[in-house]
Design an enzyme around this catalytic site. Structure first.
Site, short mmCIF file in Angstrom:
data_model
loop_
_atom_site.label_atom_id
_atom_site.label_comp_id
_atom_site.label_asym_id
_atom_site.label_seq_id
_atom_site.Cartn_x
_atom_site.Cartn_y
_atom_site.Cartn_z
CE1 TYR A 144 -3.59 -2.42 0.66
CE2 TYR A 144 -4.64 -0.42 1.13
CZ TYR A 144 -4.87 -1.52 0.68
OH TYR A 144 -6.05 -2.39 0.57
CE LYS A 193 1.25 -17.73 -1.78
NZ LYS A 193 0.73 -18.93 -2.10
CG ASP A 225 -2.78 -19.93 -0.61
OD1 ASP A 225 -2.10 -20.12 0.48
OD2 ASP A 225 -2.05 -20.61 -1.82
CG ASP A 253 -13.78 -6.56 2.11
OD1 ASP A 253 -13.57 -5.89 2.89
OD2 ASP A 253 -14.41 -5.97 0.84
C1 IPM Z 1 -10.58 -0.76 3.49
C2 IPM Z 1 -10.68 -0.21 2.25
C3 IPM Z 1 -9.34 0.66 1.81
C4 IPM Z 1 -8.23 -0.40 1.98
C5 IPM Z 1 -9.43 1.33 0.48
C6 IPM Z 1 -10.66 2.24 0.41
C7 IPM Z 1 -8.32 2.26 0.38
O1 IPM Z 1 -10.76 -1.14 1.32
O2 IPM Z 1 -10.54 -0.10 4.42
O3 IPM Z 1 -10.40 -1.84 3.87
O4 IPM Z 1 -7.68 -0.97 0.84
O5 IPM Z 1 -7.62 -0.27 2.96
MN MN Z 2 -11.02 -3.11 2.21
#
Ligand code: IPM
Ligand code: MN
Length: 358
Positions: A144, A193, A225, A253
């Site tokens: 990132y 990983k 994975d 997520d």
């Molecule tokens: C999160 C979001 C952010 C991330 C994006 C919007 C930059 O998906 O907070 O998980 O990838 O961290």
């Molecule tokens: Mn996210």
């Protein structure tokens, strides 16, 4: 207790669910005799309209002078992503805040409420032993925040993103995981990983060093994975999962669908000085913004996390969590938690139900 809170409601459903969270905060401060002062600041598309920036200086200054940040959500409709108001809005707002304040550790809990088992997309037998996990994500390193560039490879367009970690960055997240496991179910799963990446080999070394300092905590390595598969196949095996930034983004997520709605999961981002930002895991949901139907629970539970993590007010935080539990147990549901044909409560109605149980 006296505290100043920066309130960044943002876009979409942000202002509506923040309204609910602030009502809960006011009710708690009255019951427990605290003085919480809130100061609103602009962020995201809302800020862009006024400042031509998603994260204005003024907002950073307000956050800086506060004891904690309560964040709503940012971002606009998918179809309007090319509009400068929305272009890179989430990344500019969130990554900007994370970098500025050094929010290095991100906590994303995911649990299945017993009253909501039918909303968990997994078969009942997979969650019969309960499912209550916490993802701890390193938040200011990895791919990132390395160099991002486009370049030419002869006449081909090319791009690269650099992933780097130093041992201190890794250690902060892993130490947070052991601390969390101590007051939970005594288990840490470290995700990497390491069969491919050097950053992961380093991650593994640090994990092993830290694990030696906590012999009472069970721990394991899991490749990312495999971990993705395990979260879906057998989520009950997990307590605390700790992972690098990019893997944590994806795994959190996956885990966020377990409770049954994104409207249920809060999160916290904390820097080494203990300063924190609290926000729902879900996004701005522009499709339902302004309709008064959004689920405010994630934002309300973000208040509970703030009281607990930033102010050490564990009793007050527990009171909020219990009120949410009881409200769900009594059958109160917002639209995201009803099947077609069932009636649902509005954002304000469920907020009132929760406050009545505080
Ligand atoms: C999160 C979001 C952010 C991330 C994006 C919007 C930059 O998906 O907070 O998980 O990838 O961290
Ligand atoms: Mn996210």
């Amino acid at each position: 207790m006296k505290k100043d809170i920066a309130v960044l409601a943002g876009d979409g459903i942000g202002p509506e669910v923040m309204g609910s969270a602030l009502q809960v905060l006011a009710a708690i401060s009255q019951k427990f005799d605290h003085q919480f002062t809130t100061k609103e600041a602009m962020i995201g598309g809302a800020a862009f309209e006024k400042f031509q920036q998603h994260l204005p200086e003024e907002t950073i200054a307000i956050c800086k002078s506060a004891d904690a940040i309560l964040f709503g959500s940012v971002g606009g409709p998918i179809a309007e992503q090319q509009n400068p108001k929305w272009k890179n809005c989430e990344a500019n707002s969130l990554l900007g805040l994370r970098k500025h304040f050094g929010f290095s550790v991100n906590y994303r809990p995911a649990k299945v409420y017993s009253a909501l088992q039918d909303f968990c997309p997994l078969k009942n037998e997979l969650i019969k032993d309960g499912c209550d996990l916490l993802i701890i994500r390193e938040l200011v390193g990895d791919i990132y925040f390395g160099e991002h560039k486009f370049y030419q490879e002869g006449n081909l367009r090319a791009a690269s993103d650099l992933a780097t970690y130093n041992e201190d960055q890794i250690r902060i997240a892993i130490q947070a995981a052991f601390q969390a496991a101590k007051i939970r179910k005594q288990k840490v799963t470290s995700v990497d990983k390491a069969n491919v990446l050097h950053t992961s080999k380093l991650w593994r070394e640090i994990m092993e060093e830290e694990a030696k300092l906590h012999p009472e905590i069970k721990w394991e390595h899991q490749l990312v994975d495999n971990c993705a598969m395990q979260i879906v196949k057998n989520p009950a095996q997990f307590d605390v999962i700790v992972c690098p930034n990019l893997f944590g983004d994806i795994l959190s997520d996956i885990a966020a669908v377990l409770p049954g709605s994104l409207g249920l999961t809060p999160s916290a981002s904390i820097n080494p000085e203990g300063f924190g930002m609290y926000e729902p895991s879900g996004g701005s949901a522009p499709d339902i913004a302004g309709l008064g139907v959004a689920n405010p629970i994630a934002q309300i539970l973000s208040v509970a996390m703030m009281l607990n993590f930033s102010f050490g007010l564990t009793k007050e935080a527990e009171r909020i969590e219990q009120a949410v539990n009881q409200t769900l147990n009594s059958g109160c549901r917002t639209k995201d938690l009803t099947f077609p044909g069932q009636t649902s409560l509005s954002t304000q109605q469920i907020t009132t139900e929760i406050i009545s149980r505080l």
